[in-house]
Enzyme design. Sequence first.
Site, PDB file in Angstrom:
ATOM      1  N   LYS A  76       0.829  -1.209   0.000  1.00 49.62           N
ATOM      2  CA  LYS A  76       0.000   0.000   0.000  1.00 49.62           C
ATOM      3  C   LYS A  76       0.868   1.266   0.000  1.00 49.62           C
ATOM      4  O   LYS A  76       0.623   2.194  -0.772  1.00 49.62           O
ATOM      5  CB  LYS A  76      -0.962  -0.018   1.202  1.00 49.62           C
ATOM      6  CG  LYS A  76      -1.922  -1.203   1.165  1.00 49.62           C
ATOM      7  CD  LYS A  76      -2.932  -1.196   2.279  1.00 49.62           C
ATOM      8  CE  LYS A  76      -2.303  -1.345   3.652  1.00 49.62           C
ATOM      9  NZ  LYS A  76      -1.600  -2.638   3.832  1.00 49.62           N
ATOM     10  N   THR A  77       1.889   1.289   0.853  1.00 47.21           N
ATOM     11  CA  THR A  77       2.780   2.455   0.875  1.00 47.21           C
ATOM     12  C   THR A  77       3.483   2.589  -0.471  1.00 47.21           C
ATOM     13  O   THR A  77       3.613   3.695  -1.020  1.00 47.21           O
ATOM     14  CB  THR A  77       3.849   2.299   1.984  1.00 47.21           C
ATOM     15  OG1 THR A  77       3.187   1.968   3.198  1.00 47.21           O
ATOM     16  CG2 THR A  77       4.656   3.563   2.165  1.00 47.21           C
ATOM     17  N   ASP A 121      -1.805   6.235   6.381  1.00 47.82           N
ATOM     18  CA  ASP A 121      -1.847   4.817   6.707  1.00 47.82           C
ATOM     19  C   ASP A 121      -2.775   4.616   7.907  1.00 47.82           C
ATOM     20  O   ASP A 121      -2.946   5.530   8.710  1.00 47.82           O
ATOM     21  CB  ASP A 121      -0.424   4.354   7.063  1.00 47.82           C
ATOM     22  CG  ASP A 121      -0.243   2.865   6.873  1.00 47.82           C
ATOM     23  OD1 ASP A 121      -1.187   2.198   6.409  1.00 47.82           O
ATOM     24  OD2 ASP A 121       0.850   2.364   7.187  1.00 47.82           O
ATOM     25  N   THR A 170      -6.503  -1.787   6.893  1.00 48.65           N
ATOM     26  CA  THR A 170      -6.447  -3.253   6.781  1.00 48.65           C
ATOM     27  C   THR A 170      -7.790  -3.779   6.270  1.00 48.65           C
ATOM     28  O   THR A 170      -7.839  -4.767   5.573  1.00 48.65           O
ATOM     29  CB  THR A 170      -6.099  -3.893   8.140  1.00 48.65           C
ATOM     30  OG1 THR A 170      -6.792  -3.180   9.161  1.00 48.65           O
ATOM     31  CG2 THR A 170      -4.615  -3.833   8.397  1.00 48.65           C
ATOM     32  N   ARG A 229       6.499  -8.135   1.828  1.00 47.30           N
ATOM     33  CA  ARG A 229       7.418  -7.691   2.890  1.00 47.30           C
ATOM     34  C   ARG A 229       8.096  -8.899   3.546  1.00 47.30           C
ATOM     35  O   ARG A 229       9.300  -8.855   3.823  1.00 47.30           O
ATOM     36  CB  ARG A 229       6.676  -6.878   3.959  1.00 47.30           C
ATOM     37  CG  ARG A 229       7.563  -6.621   5.185  1.00 47.30           C
ATOM     38  CD  ARG A 229       6.970  -5.636   6.160  1.00 47.30           C
ATOM     39  NE  ARG A 229       6.862  -4.314   5.572  1.00 47.30           N
ATOM     40  CZ  ARG A 229       5.770  -3.570   5.583  1.00 47.30           C
ATOM     41  NH1 ARG A 229       4.685  -4.010   6.197  1.00 47.30           N
ATOM     42  NH2 ARG A 229       5.763  -2.390   5.018  1.00 47.30           N
TER      43      ARG A 229
HETATM   44  P1  ADP Z   1       2.234  -1.847   3.120  1.00 50.04           P
HETATM   45  O1  ADP Z   1       2.246  -0.361   2.999  1.00 50.04           O
HETATM   46  O2  ADP Z   1       1.015  -2.469   2.502  1.00 50.04           O
HETATM   47  O3  ADP Z   1       2.467  -2.325   4.521  1.00 50.04           O
HETATM   48  P2  ADP Z   1       4.695  -1.683   1.583  1.00 50.04           P
HETATM   49  O4  ADP Z   1       4.247  -0.883   0.423  1.00 50.04           O
HETATM   50  O5  ADP Z   1       5.498  -0.988   2.619  1.00 50.04           O
HETATM   51  O6  ADP Z   1       3.447  -2.430   2.250  1.00 50.04           O
HETATM   52  O7  ADP Z   1       5.507  -2.920   0.983  1.00 50.04           O
HETATM   53  C1  ADP Z   1       6.389  -3.681   1.781  1.00 50.04           C
HETATM   54  C2  ADP Z   1       7.596  -4.109   0.970  1.00 50.04           C
HETATM   55  O8  ADP Z   1       7.166  -5.071   0.018  1.00 50.04           O
HETATM   56  C3  ADP Z   1       8.236  -2.975   0.185  1.00 50.04           C
HETATM   57  O9  ADP Z   1       9.603  -2.951   0.463  1.00 50.04           O
HETATM   58  C4  ADP Z   1       8.114  -3.329  -1.260  1.00 50.04           C
HETATM   59  O10 ADP Z   1       9.399  -3.321  -1.832  1.00 50.04           O
HETATM   60  C5  ADP Z   1       7.632  -4.742  -1.282  1.00 50.04           C
HETATM   61  N1  ADP Z   1       6.507  -4.859  -2.213  1.00 50.04           N
HETATM   62  C6  ADP Z   1       5.202  -4.698  -1.907  1.00 50.04           C
HETATM   63  N2  ADP Z   1       4.429  -4.904  -2.978  1.00 50.04           N
HETATM   64  C7  ADP Z   1       5.268  -5.204  -3.989  1.00 50.04           C
HETATM   65  C8  ADP Z   1       5.051  -5.531  -5.376  1.00 50.04           C
HETATM   66  N3  ADP Z   1       3.820  -5.614  -5.889  1.00 50.04           N
HETATM   67  N4  ADP Z   1       6.121  -5.766  -6.129  1.00 50.04           N
HETATM   68  C9  ADP Z   1       7.356  -5.707  -5.601  1.00 50.04           C
HETATM   69  N5  ADP Z   1       7.629  -5.427  -4.310  1.00 50.04           N
HETATM   70  C10 ADP Z   1       6.595  -5.162  -3.504  1.00 50.04           C
END
Ligand code: ADP
Length: 356
Positions: A76-77, A121, A170, A229
Amino acid sequence: MNWDDTTEPTAAERLVGSVADGEDQAVEAALRPRDLDEFIGQEKVREQLDLVLRAARARGATADHVLLSGAPGLGKTTLSMIIAAEMEAPIRITSGPAIQHAGDLAAILSSLQEGEVLFLDEIHRMSRPAEEMLYMAMEDFRVDVIVGKGPGATAIPLELPPFTLVGATTRAGLLPPPLRDRFGFTAHMEFYEPTELERVIHRSANLLDVGIEADGAAEIAGRSRGTPRIANRLLRRVRDYAQVKADGRITREIAEAALAVYEVDARGLDRLDRAVLEALLKLFGGGPVGLSTLAVAVGEERETVEEVAEPFLVREGLLARTPRGRVATPAAWTHLGIVPPGARAAGSGQGDLFGA
Ligand code: ADP
């Protein structure tokens, strides 16, 4: 980019936890896909978002507000940063728990630049007054700042530049409908397929300059609980092992041996998950047993069992929550290699049920 202080301490620091720890935050910046083409999986979300962003760019307008729902660690981030990059706009990152007063939100909103992306977030954890201020900001790009207290208080309207709110939660169901309705585009992010995680792992290995074989990536992907992650984190631990114990290259054998050391099993269960299942099977014959009793049996808090271990066990079809208590499924017995009591008597109905 501007980071306001945001994230709460994680529920439990664990290798297969989906919330980012300090090391993740430091490394993730380097591993984040920078544009939609680099973003792996989530085809539908990508396609839809691509249209939304292209249309906004063509109109020379700010993109609509976007709501992303899905478990931690699914990207998401990353997507919010991609939205900013595709719109060539700056991004501000904050979270619901960091905004306790409407004034906190007013300060952030009033300092946004035109077109800026505001990533919020855990938007469901914002305080009620802040949430109400957000309604107006999203719809009319305006907030009322209250000056003074009591009967003499006055509301001073403040114009805001147009901005794009990217909210993450979530579960979209946790949001009050008036807030949910103010997003022009809502996307639900699913857990990733093992083949998609393999691609994530190959990509990250490449960026980290680590040699990895297809089998090795598949082994890590299978243990990553559908979450990029976790895949990236397991990859880093396996890389350490490969450097210390071998020539640095990740093969299936190296991945298996490394993850055995870290107690992450073939389905991605860690020590806590296995302890919960083992107690359920060995001490309570597979249940049903109450949550509190189960928690005492594994020496953990009730909340830890319920919030940290159970969601994944339920998702994997290893444990069921029933009105009478927690129950192990046949797959749980098979996974832990324990024979259910009734199955030992040859020809019993249970024996057939569990394939013993
Ligand atoms: P969230 O915000 O949903 O908790 P993040 O965007 O911080 O998740 O993603 C966590 C890690 O996973 C990041 O370092 C990112 O590099 C990796 N990641 C997430 N989605 C992907 C994707 N679709 N392709 C490649 N890497 C991803």
